[in-house]
Design an enzyme around this catalytic site. Structure first.
Site, PDB file in Angstrom:
ATOM      1  N   LYS A  66      24.130  79.744  26.755  1.00 52.14           N
ATOM      2  CA  LYS A  66      23.177  80.109  25.528  1.00 52.14           C
ATOM      3  C   LYS A  66      22.723  78.845  24.805  1.00 52.14           C
ATOM      4  O   LYS A  66      21.583  78.959  24.326  1.00 52.14           O
ATOM      5  CB  LYS A  66      23.661  81.264  24.742  1.00 52.14           C
ATOM      6  CG  LYS A  66      23.589  82.707  25.440  1.00 52.14           C
ATOM      7  CD  LYS A  66      24.129  83.440  24.803  1.00 52.14           C
ATOM      8  CE  LYS A  66      24.340  84.991  25.576  1.00 52.14           C
ATOM      9  NZ  LYS A  66      24.802  86.154  24.732  1.00 52.14           N
ATOM     10  N   ASP A 102      20.330  88.518  20.456  1.00 50.17           N
ATOM     11  CA  ASP A 102      21.718  88.724  20.189  1.00 50.17           C
ATOM     12  C   ASP A 102      21.516  88.991  18.610  1.00 50.17           C
ATOM     13  O   ASP A 102      22.173  89.917  18.038  1.00 50.17           O
ATOM     14  CB  ASP A 102      22.584  87.641  20.493  1.00 50.17           C
ATOM     15  CG  ASP A 102      23.065  87.673  21.789  1.00 50.17           C
ATOM     16  OD1 ASP A 102      22.887  88.716  22.607  1.00 50.17           O
ATOM     17  OD2 ASP A 102      23.749  86.754  22.374  1.00 50.17           O
TER      18      ASP A 102
HETATM   19  P1  NDP Z   1      30.337  81.813  25.456  1.00 51.60           P
HETATM   20  O1  NDP Z   1      30.725  81.479  26.959  1.00 51.60           O
HETATM   21  O2  NDP Z   1      29.164  81.074  24.786  1.00 51.60           O
HETATM   22  O3  NDP Z   1      31.770  81.687  24.730  1.00 51.60           O
HETATM   23  C1  NDP Z   1      32.974  82.201  25.205  1.00 51.60           C
HETATM   24  C2  NDP Z   1      33.707  82.088  23.865  1.00 51.60           C
HETATM   25  O4  NDP Z   1      35.001  82.867  24.112  1.00 51.60           O
HETATM   26  C3  NDP Z   1      34.158  80.998  23.255  1.00 51.60           C
HETATM   27  O5  NDP Z   1      34.534  80.998  22.077  1.00 51.60           O
HETATM   28  C4  NDP Z   1      35.554  80.645  24.193  1.00 51.60           C
HETATM   29  O6  NDP Z   1      36.104  79.941  23.602  1.00 51.60           O
HETATM   30  C5  NDP Z   1      36.058  82.135  24.006  1.00 51.60           C
HETATM   31  N1  NDP Z   1      37.037  82.188  25.141  1.00 51.60           N
HETATM   32  C6  NDP Z   1      36.762  82.242  26.377  1.00 51.60           C
HETATM   33  N2  NDP Z   1      37.790  82.457  27.108  1.00 51.60           N
HETATM   34  C7  NDP Z   1      39.045  82.215  26.528  1.00 51.60           C
HETATM   35  C8  NDP Z   1      40.452  82.385  26.351  1.00 51.60           C
HETATM   36  N3  NDP Z   1      40.724  82.650  27.670  1.00 51.60           N
HETATM   37  N4  NDP Z   1      41.112  82.274  25.449  1.00 51.60           N
HETATM   38  C9  NDP Z   1      40.500  81.904  24.026  1.00 51.60           C
HETATM   39  N5  NDP Z   1      39.117  81.959  23.948  1.00 51.60           N
HETATM   40  C10 NDP Z   1      38.315  82.032  25.014  1.00 51.60           C
HETATM   41  O7  NDP Z   1      29.958  83.386  25.766  1.00 51.60           O
HETATM   42  P2  NDP Z   1      29.231  84.388  24.455  1.00 51.60           P
HETATM   43  O8  NDP Z   1      29.454  83.710  23.225  1.00 51.60           O
HETATM   44  O9  NDP Z   1      27.946  84.726  24.944  1.00 51.60           O
HETATM   45  O10 NDP Z   1      29.892  85.611  24.768  1.00 51.60           O
HETATM   46  C11 NDP Z   1      31.201  85.752  24.077  1.00 51.60           C
HETATM   47  C12 NDP Z   1      31.601  87.413  24.450  1.00 51.60           C
HETATM   48  O11 NDP Z   1      30.690  88.212  23.632  1.00 51.60           O
HETATM   49  C13 NDP Z   1      31.232  87.804  25.786  1.00 51.60           C
HETATM   50  O12 NDP Z   1      32.484  88.410  26.473  1.00 51.60           O
HETATM   51  C14 NDP Z   1      30.203  88.533  25.871  1.00 51.60           C
HETATM   52  O13 NDP Z   1      29.939  89.630  26.780  1.00 51.60           O
HETATM   53  C15 NDP Z   1      30.009  89.012  24.648  1.00 51.60           C
HETATM   54  N6  NDP Z   1      28.680  89.528  23.988  1.00 51.60           N
HETATM   55  C16 NDP Z   1      28.414  90.528  23.927  1.00 51.60           C
HETATM   56  C17 NDP Z   1      26.959  90.947  23.570  1.00 51.60           C
HETATM   57  C18 NDP Z   1      26.644  92.258  23.385  1.00 51.60           C
HETATM   58  O14 NDP Z   1      25.178  92.454  23.491  1.00 51.60           O
HETATM   59  N7  NDP Z   1      27.464  93.495  23.074  1.00 51.60           N
HETATM   60  C19 NDP Z   1      26.047  89.827  22.960  1.00 51.60           C
HETATM   61  C20 NDP Z   1      26.793  88.459  23.150  1.00 51.60           C
HETATM   62  C21 NDP Z   1      27.950  88.519  23.716  1.00 51.60           C
HETATM   63  P3  NDP Z   1      36.260  78.184  23.911  1.00 51.60           P
HETATM   64  O15 NDP Z   1      34.786  77.687  23.223  1.00 51.60           O
HETATM   65  O16 NDP Z   1      37.363  77.561  23.309  1.00 51.60           O
HETATM   66  O17 NDP Z   1      36.170  78.021  25.230  1.00 51.60           O
END
Ligand code: NDP
Length: 307
Positions: A66, A102
């Site tokens: 994104k 979003d």
């Molecule tokens: P991104 O890939 O941009 O971000 C992922 C986030 O999760 C980062 O903060 C990352 O941390 C963290 N993360 C991933 N794996 C781990 C781990 N093993 N331990 C700790 N932190 C972790 O994804 P999005 O922001 O787009 O989405 C995040 C979540 O929100 C997803 O599950 C998505 O499905 C959900 N979402 C739901 C929406 C809805 O409409 N309901 C809309 C948007 C998102 P780091 O930066 O340290 O890697």
């Protein structure tokens, strides 16, 4: 010519957007298909470039691109600029426009969670990705006065805070390291916890231990899972004043994207019904937001059925 909308991400197979959007195209007799495109980062510029062709109505962008797609587009809407994240692309001739739906999905989800309670002012946000950016923007515009962002990689949370420096100048927006003791101290002060990290997809996985969850806090987990996430179950057990998952945000985000591509309002009831069907009939309309948009009272039996 059948028009195309594609979902670009890596991975994309978990997304329910395809089922929802295709149902809306079919219901409104719009000759279009919605296809997932799993792409590696190295292929992203070419994939985004291909959207300039006539056959495309546009695209959705999902995890983890994104923020990455922003410099590949010709114009950004206000929400996309403010968040620095794009989840929907439309086409104006051969120009590509980046939107952030979003943000549009988060506000109804927040309002439904809070319900008739007073809108809180202090929030903890877990995660600093594209979803978290929409959350932080939504909280700033909802009048929050203190938002603490925790992220596994602190520098990403710090980048987020820097990005919002101007719009958050009147309030306190801080990035903090993901340590249990720090999270516990901040949760003790907060009135709202939003999980915008990807942690919680497995039924036994939660971004925070149950003992850290204070009673009376409101919890919104952005994840949309077949059943309640562990965080949701434990928040209810701890006496949270309201608990909801990501369904309502997903529905409103999807509806906004549909309207951007087609010019037609999306059938919200159909989106809700298809979401429930897609997860095998799990949950009822009241699961998180329900048909009337009210969050489920947190007095529901902890760990019980998600209805
Ligand atoms: P991104 O890939 O941009 O971000 C992922 C986030 O999760 C980062 O903060 C990352 O941390 C963290 N993360 C991933 N794996 C781990 C781990 N093993 N331990 C700790 N932190 C972790 O994804 P999005 O922001 O787009 O989405 C995040 C979540 O929100 C997803 O599950 C998505 O499905 C959900 N979402 C739901 C929406 C809805 O409409 N309901 C809309 C948007 C998102 P780091 O930066 O340290 O890697």
């Amino acid at each position: 010519m059948t028009k195309r909308v594609v979902l670009i991400g890596h991975p994309v197979e978990r997304s329910l957007s395809g089922v929802l959007q295709q149902a809306c195209f079919d219901a409104l007799a719009i000759d279009a298909t919605y296809e997932p495109l799993d792409r590696l980062l190295i292929d992203l510029p070419e994939t985004i470039g291909s959207l300039r062709h006539d056959e495309f109505l546009g695209a959705n962008i999902t995890v983890p691109y994104k923020e990455r797609v922003v410099p590949m587009l010709d114009r950004l809407t206000e929400e996309a600029q403010q968040t620095g994240a794009v989840d929907t692309i439309t086409r104006e001739g051969t120009r590509l426009v980046g939107h952030n739906t979003d943000v549009l999905g988060f506000r109804p989800a927040l309002d439904a969670l809070v319900g008739k309670q007073k809108m809180p002012k202090l929030a903890v946000v877990l995660g600093a990705g594209g979803g978290a950016r929409a959350v932080v923007y939504g909280l700033i515009t909802a009048g929050f006065q203190r938002i603490i962002v925790f992220n596994r990689h602190l520098h990403r949370a710090e980048n987020l805070v820097r990005h919002f420096a101007r719009s958050a100048a009147h309030m306190e927006l801080r990035a903090m390291p993901w340590h249990e003791s720090v999270i516990e101290a901040e949760l003790a002060k907060a009135k709202l916890l939003v999980n915008a990290s990807s942690i919680g997809r497995q039924p036994d996985e939660s971004p925070v231990s149950a003992e850290l969850l204070p009673a009376e806090i409101m919890v919104l987990d952005l994840l949309y899972q077949p059943s309640e996430t562990r965080l949701m179950r434990e928040a209810k057990a701890s006496g949270a004043s309201a608990v909801a998952g990501g369904d309502l945000m997903l529905i409103h985000q999807g509806a906004a994207a549909f309207q951007l591509w087609t010019g037609s309002p999306a059938p919200l009831d159909l989106l809700r019904d298809r979401l429930e069907e897609a997860r095998g009939g799990f949950g009822s309309h009241s699961r998180d937001g329900g048909r009337d948009g009210e969050a489920e009272p947190a007095t529901a039996a902890p760990g019980g059925p998600s209805a």
